[in-house]
Design an enzyme around this catalytic site. Sequence first.
Site, mmCIF file in Angstrom:
data_model
loop_
_atom_site.group_PDB
_atom_site.id
_atom_site.type_symbol
_atom_site.label_atom_id
_atom_site.label_comp_id
_atom_site.label_asym_id
_atom_site.label_seq_id
_atom_site.Cartn_x
_atom_site.Cartn_y
_atom_site.Cartn_z
ATOM 1 C CB ILE A 89 -17.238 -28.757 34.772
ATOM 2 C CG1 ILE A 89 -17.866 -27.371 34.994
ATOM 3 C CG2 ILE A 89 -16.416 -29.179 35.982
ATOM 4 C CD1 ILE A 89 -19.066 -27.370 35.901
ATOM 5 C CG ASP A 125 -23.011 -29.771 31.101
ATOM 6 O OD1 ASP A 125 -22.327 -30.527 30.382
ATOM 7 O OD2 ASP A 125 -23.964 -29.099 30.681
ATOM 8 C CG HIS A 126 -17.363 -34.482 31.347
ATOM 9 N ND1 HIS A 126 -16.248 -33.691 31.222
ATOM 10 C CD2 HIS A 126 -16.906 -35.718 31.682
ATOM 11 C CE1 HIS A 126 -15.159 -34.405 31.446
ATOM 12 N NE2 HIS A 126 -15.529 -35.640 31.741
ATOM 13 N NE ARG A 127 -23.552 -30.202 27.597
ATOM 14 C CZ ARG A 127 -24.801 -29.791 27.429
ATOM 15 N NH1 ARG A 127 -25.306 -29.726 26.221
ATOM 16 N NH2 ARG A 127 -25.547 -29.457 28.452
ATOM 17 N N PRO A 180 -24.415 -34.410 29.655
ATOM 18 C CG PRO A 180 -22.454 -33.902 28.507
ATOM 19 C CD PRO A 180 -23.848 -33.424 28.724
#
Length: 446
Positions: free
Chosen positions: A422, A418-420, A244
């Site tokens: 950060i 990576d939104h998982r 993501p």
Amino acid sequence: MALVEVKVPDIGDFDEVTVIELMVKVGDTIKAEQSLITVESDKASMEIPSSTSGVVKELRVNLGDKVKQGSVVLVLEAIGAVAAAVTTPAAVPVVAAPIVAAPPVAEPAAAVPAVVAPVVASGSAPAPAHNPGESTLGLPHASPSVRKFARELGVPLEEVKGNGPKGRISQDDVQAFTKAVMSGAAQTKAQSAKAPSGGDGAALGLIPWPKLDFAKFGPIERKEMGRIKKISGANLLRNAIMIPAVTNHDDADITELEAFRVSTNKENEKSGVKVTMLAFLIKACVAALKKYPEFNSSLDGDAIVYKNYWHIGFAADTPNGLMVPVIKDADKKGILQISQEMGELAKKAREGKLGPAEMTGASFTISSLGGIGGKYFTPIINAPEVAILGVCKSTHEPVWDGKQFVPRLMLPLSLTWDHRVIDGAAAARFNAYLGQILGDFRRVLL
Ligand code: CAO
């Protein structure tokens, strides 16, 4: 030492059979009962074993020769006591009636490697000896020793492409298949089923990729993709689908830094080392990664692995495709050393001479299109890293200094993360901090 002729034994109903595989060569030491050649009739294939132990002195048959009972296969220098009359063991049948013309073998489908990132070993890779999409009717065409060898390695023989006569699978084919799978250049069907890597999107439940006959619309030329493009493409696809990813764009004022770079290069003209903007970016990124360690991490299940090393990869455009050499321990190196190493690595990349060690281990990557142009772009994260910085061409822009617009050299930055791992706020802080350092490198010392 006695010389012994090993002959074709009684081969049953067959008058003449064809030699389709040579399993030993001159100089080999062989044991009694060891298979020497494989022969084939129109109904079956069988292995001809040795009557005695010894060293092969002469091979009397070639691939494609017709032989019959009593034909001399080879001459051995016997080891140990040899009975005057040597009895040749019976031939070992391989597969009853498997001899159907093998289907034409297509070029291997674009292999989807299980390895990380566009990390491509230099030198020529073993030709992938398999095509997971291809179905083989009946038993694969291979001798018992090759079957045993494949069983021991856990190789699915039905997926191995045989390169012998009529598609027969040899030990070399099994080895090539194993190497291709281990290097990530190919996948077994079981691996493909686990990963959503199918190029047609079927594994993701998507509608099929549109198939068009482009020639209907105008002249076309079809060219197979090179190995590096295939491998990096598969990695990029996986990373684009599975992460993501979000991209933040920002600008850094590099007016003073560029002036310093230009003057340094003038002073160092004779040294032969050209200081590049990318070297400053690498150093600035190391400082930002130290301040925001989650950008220098990787996901491992439910855990985040923080790395206490700062190896920075940089994308290099090469005639064969995108490659990512790595500057190891960039935190311990100065701008001059980084510039020099970068120049050497980029040259090696373009010449296709990078070794695997020079392309692995990056904890963060920079992709610079600054020498070419553009404003912003959205780079794809080089998994298992969690962020990548894209850099475009700096331009002079009017910047408000509180009183007036002044011309400043602005460098466009695009940070994909990576939104998982950060959050958006952290990404904005990272970019802002990076911009501050690039604006005034003295901040690195603070
Ligand atoms: N803004 C303005 N000019 C820039 C710049 C920037 N951000 N970055 C570099 N330049 C200038 C350089 O100063 C140099 O100018 P001079 O010759 O006048 O000094 C010129 O552009 C050429 O630089 P370069 O590209 O040869 O050198 P580099 O150190 O900037 O980059 C490398 C090296 C290997 C990264 C680069 O050659 C390259 O391959 N870039 C492409 C990377 C890529 O493909 N990324 C996309 C990946 S996603 O598909």
